[in-house]
Design a protein around this motif. Sequence first.
Motif, PDB file in Angstrom:
ATOM      1  N   GLY A  15      -1.856   0.004  -6.071  1.00  0.00           N
ATOM      2  CA  GLY A  15      -1.048   0.129  -4.870  1.00  0.00           C
ATOM      3  C   GLY A  15      -1.662   0.994  -3.791  1.00  0.00           C
ATOM      4  N   SER A  16      -2.827   1.570  -4.054  1.00  0.00           N
ATOM      5  CA  SER A  16      -3.471   2.441  -3.071  1.00  0.00           C
ATOM      6  C   SER A  16      -4.476   1.662  -2.225  1.00  0.00           C
ATOM      7  CB  SER A  16      -4.191   3.596  -3.774  1.00  0.00           C
ATOM      8  OG  SER A  16      -5.284   3.102  -4.539  1.00  0.00           O
ATOM      9  N   PHE A  17      -4.792   2.225  -1.074  1.00  0.00           N
ATOM     10  CA  PHE A  17      -5.837   1.681  -0.209  1.00  0.00           C
ATOM     11  C   PHE A  17      -7.038   2.615  -0.154  1.00  0.00           C
ATOM     12  CE2 PHE A  17      -7.596   1.222   4.212  1.00  0.00           C
ATOM     13  CZ  PHE A  17      -8.253   0.038   3.975  1.00  0.00           C
ATOM     14  N   LYS A  18      -6.800   3.913  -0.367  1.00  0.00           N
ATOM     15  CA  LYS A  18      -7.856   4.929  -0.320  1.00  0.00           C
ATOM     16  C   LYS A  18      -8.594   4.856   1.020  1.00  0.00           C
ATOM     17  CE  LYS A  18      -8.316   4.744  -5.347  1.00  0.00           C
ATOM     18  NZ  LYS A  18      -9.170   4.466  -6.513  1.00  0.00           N
ATOM     19  N   PRO A  19      -7.858   5.075   2.099  1.00  0.00           N
ATOM     20  CA  PRO A  19      -8.408   4.859   3.443  1.00  0.00           C
ATOM     21  C   PRO A  19      -9.608   5.721   3.792  1.00  0.00           C
ATOM     22  CG  PRO A  19      -6.336   6.066   3.554  1.00  0.00           C
ATOM     23  CD  PRO A  19      -6.469   5.566   2.147  1.00  0.00           C
ATOM     24  N   ASP A  20      -9.709   6.903   3.191  1.00  0.00           N
ATOM     25  CA  ASP A  20     -10.795   7.801   3.549  1.00  0.00           C
ATOM     26  C   ASP A  20     -11.999   7.699   2.616  1.00  0.00           C
ATOM     27  OD1 ASP A  20      -9.366   8.839   5.769  1.00  0.00           O
ATOM     28  OD2 ASP A  20      -8.191  10.076   4.401  1.00  0.00           O
ATOM     29  N   ASN A  21     -11.944   6.792   1.642  1.00  0.00           N
ATOM     30  CA  ASN A  21     -13.111   6.512   0.812  1.00  0.00           C
ATOM     31  C   ASN A  21     -14.094   5.659   1.606  1.00  0.00           C
ATOM     32  OD1 ASN A  21     -11.769   7.810  -1.224  1.00  0.00           O
ATOM     33  ND2 ASN A  21     -11.975   6.158  -2.711  1.00  0.00           N
ATOM     34  N   TYR A  22     -15.353   5.735   1.211  1.00  0.00           N
ATOM     35  CA  TYR A  22     -16.365   4.943   1.901  1.00  0.00           C
ATOM     36  C   TYR A  22     -16.323   3.488   1.441  1.00  0.00           C
ATOM     37  CZ  TYR A  22     -18.345   9.372   3.458  1.00  0.00           C
ATOM     38  OH  TYR A  22     -18.527  10.605   4.024  1.00  0.00           O
ATOM     39  N   LEU A  23     -16.716   2.604   2.343  1.00  0.00           N
ATOM     40  CA  LEU A  23     -16.799   1.175   2.067  1.00  0.00           C
ATOM     41  C   LEU A  23     -18.206   0.850   1.577  1.00  0.00           C
ATOM     42  CD1 LEU A  23     -15.030  -1.494   2.641  1.00  0.00           C
ATOM     43  CD2 LEU A  23     -16.522  -1.761   4.642  1.00  0.00           C
ATOM     44  N   ASN A  24     -18.304   0.019   0.531  1.00  0.00           N
ATOM     45  CA  ASN A  24     -19.648  -0.378   0.120  1.00  0.00           C
ATOM     46  C   ASN A  24     -19.989  -1.762   0.647  1.00  0.00           C
ATOM     47  OD1 ASN A  24     -18.851  -2.392  -1.806  1.00  0.00           O
ATOM     48  ND2 ASN A  24     -18.677  -0.848  -3.422  1.00  0.00           N
ATOM     49  N   LEU A  50       0.828  -1.202   0.000  1.00  0.00           N
ATOM     50  CA  LEU A  50       0.000   0.000   0.000  1.00  0.00           C
ATOM     51  C   LEU A  50       0.863   1.252   0.000  1.00  0.00           C
ATOM     52  CD1 LEU A  50      -2.773  -1.130   2.505  1.00  0.00           C
ATOM     53  CD2 LEU A  50      -2.695  -1.377   0.022  1.00  0.00           C
ATOM     54  N   THR A  51       0.478   2.218  -0.811  1.00  0.00           N
ATOM     55  CA  THR A  51       1.306   3.400  -1.022  1.00  0.00           C
ATOM     56  C   THR A  51       0.749   4.672  -0.399  1.00  0.00           C
ATOM     57  OG1 THR A  51       0.157   3.829  -3.121  1.00  0.00           O
ATOM     58  CG2 THR A  51       2.148   2.464  -3.211  1.00  0.00           C
ATOM     59  N   ASP A  52      -0.448   4.628   0.165  1.00  0.00           N
ATOM     60  CA  ASP A  52      -1.083   5.880   0.603  1.00  0.00           C
ATOM     61  C   ASP A  52      -1.504   5.863   2.074  1.00  0.00           C
ATOM     62  OD1 ASP A  52      -3.050   3.998   0.244  1.00  0.00           O
ATOM     63  OD2 ASP A  52      -4.435   5.316  -0.828  1.00  0.00           O
TER      64      ASP A  52
END
Length: 226
Positions: free
Chosen positions: A58-67, A31-33
Motif C-alpha cells: 500500500g505504500s508508494f515510498k515517494p522519497d525513494n530513488y527510482l531505478n 497509496l497510504t504514504d
Amino acid sequence: DDDADDSDDDDDADDAADDDDDSGAVVEVKLTDIATHWAKKEVEAMVAKGIIKGHSDGSFKPDNYLNRAEAAILLCRVLGIDETVKAGSNPFKDVMKDSWFGGCVGELKALMVVKGNPDGTYKPASNINRAEFLALVIRAYGEMLDEDEKADLDAMMAGEAKASFVDVDAKNDWYAGIAYAAKENGFVMGRACGKDNKEKCFDGGTSITRAEATTVLFRVFDEMLD
C-alpha cells in the motif's frame, strides 16, 4: 550523446518495480504514504491514469530513488505498451528477455527511447538520475507528437546552445538541449540554488526520487493521457 544510459556512477536501487513484484504481477492498491507529501496531487493524478500503482503493502515510498527498470515500466505505461510483453531476445546483456521488465525495455529500445551503455548493458537496478530520466521522458513525449510538433521539439533541443539552468553547461553537457526544451515547455522548474537560493539548478547528475519522476510525468503527459 546517449541518454547517459552511459553513466557508471549510479547506485543500486530497490529491485522491486513501483507496483510489481519480481514476477511482474500488478497489485493495485490505495497509496497510504502520500497524504501529506508535496507531490500528492501529481501522484494521485498518475494513479488515476494507471501510470503509478504503488507497492503491494500500500505504500508508494515517494522519497525513494527510482531505478532504471522502474523507469522503463513507467514509460511503457505512458506509451500504452503492454508491460508484460515478451521479448524475442535479450534487449541488453544484463536484461534477460524473460525478466519482468525485459519485454518493456526491448520495446523502448526498438523505439530508441532507451539506448543503453556503450558496453551493451542497461543497468536496470541502478538509480536513474534526473538528466537520464528527463532524456527518456522527452523521447517518449516525442513519440506522442505529430510530425510537425516532433520537428519543432527536435529543433529546440538541437538548436543554438542556450542557458537553461545555472549548473547546465550549454556547450558541454550532453543533456543541455533536453534541459532547455524541458524548461521552455514547463516540464521541469529546477531547484533553488546559488546565493540566497535565488538561482535555479537542474542537478542533472542527482538520482531522481519517485515523487520527482511522477511530477515530471504529470507535467508532460497528464493532458495527453486524457
